[in-house]
Design an enzyme around this catalytic site. Structure first.
Site, PDB file in Angstrom:
ATOM      1  N   GLU A   1     -21.497  91.516 134.845  1.00 10.53           N
ATOM      2  CA  GLU A   1     -22.047  90.269 135.108  1.00 10.53           C
ATOM      3  C   GLU A   1     -21.854  89.084 134.406  1.00 10.53           C
ATOM      4  OE1 GLU A   1     -21.830  90.149 138.484  1.00 10.53           O
ATOM      5  OE2 GLU A   1     -22.698  88.089 138.946  1.00 10.53           O
TER       6      GLU A   1
ATOM      7  N   HIS B   1     -14.598  89.073 135.989  1.00 12.45           N
ATOM      8  CA  HIS B   1     -14.803  90.662 135.931  1.00 12.45           C
ATOM      9  C   HIS B   1     -13.118  91.438 135.909  1.00 12.45           C
ATOM     10  CE1 HIS B   1     -18.678  91.039 137.585  1.00 12.45           C
ATOM     11  NE2 HIS B   1     -18.559  90.169 138.551  1.00 12.45           N
TER      12      HIS B   1
ATOM     13  N   HIS C   1     -14.920  83.556 139.083  1.00 10.72           N
ATOM     14  CA  HIS C   1     -16.099  84.466 138.747  1.00 10.72           C
ATOM     15  C   HIS C   1     -15.300  86.054 138.833  1.00 10.72           C
ATOM     16  CE1 HIS C   1     -20.185  86.250 139.273  1.00 10.72           C
ATOM     17  NE2 HIS C   1     -19.448  87.171 139.917  1.00 10.72           N
ATOM     18  N   GLU C   2     -14.529  86.114 139.702  1.00  9.34           N
ATOM     19  CA  GLU C   2     -14.063  87.623 140.114  1.00  9.34           C
ATOM     20  C   GLU C   2     -12.903  87.635 138.687  1.00  9.34           C
ATOM     21  OE1 GLU C   2     -15.470  89.736 141.603  1.00  9.34           O
ATOM     22  OE2 GLU C   2     -16.648  88.292 142.599  1.00  9.34           O
TER      23      GLU C   2
HETATM   24 ZN    ZN Z   1     -20.103  89.425 139.892  1.00 12.87          ZN
END
Ligand code: ZN
Length: 498
Positions: free
Chosen positions: A288, A262, A258-259
């Site tokens: 996101e 980003h 997830h990160e």
């Molecule tokens: Zn996030």
């Protein structure tokens, strides 16, 4: 004339980076540092406030002929004026009084959560909401309601009308789908996810996967914090964090993915805007969308699991010796309604957000009171997720956001997931997420995202980016389709009943 703005733009970025670094450093600072550090930070914050409202900057901007500016310059001026509009319409005494209130409301929230007692937090929440309403009312222009002002801050051009439509579709299709899954006899074994997994090997796995996805360790770092997040410094210094639990393989791996999503966004921003005020993501929702695309659409796809499972099995041969790739794939796509948003699976997550969105909207429309909140919350959890809330800490008090005055923020999580599905639909014309994805495909996907989204930073807004990339503006239908297709298949339900 535009050149006269450059020193101010540089200063703004320097102040932003300084504040971000202080925040990032919080966890390594000694315990007694906070009080004095807070004073230093408030000096810098004030400096920032003054800079945004600086009259010289306003004079330069007023004298510019917008037609003479290129897209980058236009975006930088627009961004500056947005911040100016946010701050200049709020009297400074009220701004500072609110900041002070937020310090106390965070403490009250923590205590209330610990004591499982909403009443401790309630009077503070009431005041926090009143300030937010007041601030929004100062800035109300063409929007239809106060809540629209807040939504627009996080996601330009998005209104309650658009978000109502998204959530009404989710309610119509996903609530019955979840009920069907809950009633089905089909069970997915997943105990093997919760065996003992050495932290060191988990670290190795996370680093390997982040590299495979394209995270550049010469311009970024992978650190560890309790709550994973990504810093916004600049494109050559992107720090992402993750966490590891020795009894849970999924949590660390998917927090990292997830990160990384980003992080790739931040690293992909082009050098010429990296040190300006548009050298960050276009919006909360678009940011996101990148993390959720990597975590769910790609990261939990059968094609990607086929690529990384041999690496996982190799690192944890003892634990996963008898677990097939299919079993692993099903286990990490398991659905179970639960009480806590941050632990929710991909299908039930948007229902947690829908509840928060509806409650916030009703609060700002004066349709419910702060007093009624817990009861309304508990009722919605029963209606939509079928779970009973045993106490306030596992219910209304679980998130920090409201104690920090963040209203109109939650929906960006769901917008992010929905955009990720729209992007996936577009990418699927070129890649098959169902069959094995190669390292070459991963590189190619990253390049496409970089060329269409990352490089621009905040030069274009969400709908402008989507239109350029996918040929249409935000459309929630891809998200609904994606969730329905994926989970009817995984749970072997009769498709398209709902
Ligand atoms: Zn996030």
């Amino acid at each position: 004339m535009y050149e006269k703005l450059l020193p101010y733009i540089q200063k703004r970025k320097a102040l932003e980076v300084t504040l971000t670094l202080f925040n990032f450093d919080n966890e390594t600072a000694p315990i007694k540092a906070s009080e004095q550090t807070a004073k230093i930070m408030s000096v810098i914050s004030n400096e920032y406030f003054d800079l945004i409202l600086n009259q010289d900057v306003q004079n330069i901007i007023q004298s510019l002929n917008i037609k003479d500016l290129d897209d980058t310059q236009k975006a930088i001026v627009k961004e500056w004026q947005k911040s100016y509009e946010q701050l200049s319409n709020i009297p400074r005494e009220e701004y500072l009084a609110n900041e002070e209130l937020l310090v106390h409301s965070r403490i009250a929230w923590l205590e209330a959560k610990e004591q499982q007692d909403y009443n401790i937090f309630k009077p503070y929440l009431e005041k926090v909401i009143n300030y937010q309403k007041k601030f929004a009312s100062y800035r109300l222009k063409n929007q239809e309601c106060l809540y629209d002002v807040l939504l627009d801050d996080y996601e330009e051009g998005f209104t309650t009308k658009i978000i109502d439509d998204l959530f009404s579709q989710l309610k119509k299709h996903i609530v019955p789908l979840l009920k069907e899954i809950q009633n089905s006899k089909y069970t997915i074994p997943r105990k093997f996810i919760y065996q003992d997994y050495a932290i060191n090997s988990q670290r190795e796995l996370s680093t390997t996967v982040a590299k495979m996805l394209g995270f550049d360790f010469d311009c970024g770092k992978l650190c560890e914090t309790e709550h994973p997040y990504t810093t916004e410094l600049h494109n050559r210094d992107v720090r992402i964090t993750t966490h590891y639990y020795s009894n849970n393989l999924e949590s660390g791996l998917y927090s990292t993915i997830h990160e990384t999503g980003h992080g790739l966004y931040e690293q992909g921003i082009s050098d010429d805007i990296a040190l300006t005020s548009i050298g960050h993501g276009a919006s909360m929702g678009i940011h996101e969308s990148q993390s959720r695309f990597y975590e769910n659409n790609l990261g939990r796809s059968y094609g990607f699991i086929q690529l990384i499972y041999p690496i996982i099995q190799n690192l944890f041969s003892h634990q996963l010796n008898n677990v097939s790739v299919d079993e692993f794939y099903h286990a990490i796509n398991h659905v179970e309604a639960s009480l806590i948003r941050t632990e929710a699976d991909e299908l039930t997550y948007p229902l947690h957000i829908m509840i928060r969105y509806e409650l916030e909207k009703q609060l700002f429309n004066d349709e419910i009171t702060v007093e009624q909140l817990p009861q309304k919350w508990n009722q919605m959890y029963q209606d939509y997720l079928g779970v009973e809330v045993p106490n306030d800490s596992l219910g209304i008090l679980q998130d920090i956001h409201w104690s920090e005055g963040s209203f109109g923020y939650f929906f960006t999580y769901t917008i992010g997931s929905a955009i990720a599905s729209q992007i996936e639909y577009y990418l699927k014309k070129q890649f098959n997420f169902e069959s094995r994805i190669s390292q070459e495909d991963l590189n190619c996907i990253r390049e496409i995202l970089k060329n269409n989204i990352h490089q621009y930073g905040a030069k274009y807004n969400t709908n402008e980016l989507l239109l350029k990339m996918t040929g249409e503006v935000f459309n929630p239908k891809y998200y609904i389709q994606y969730l329905k297709n994926k989970f009817t298949k995984i749970y072997e339900l009769d498709s398209c009943k709902s």
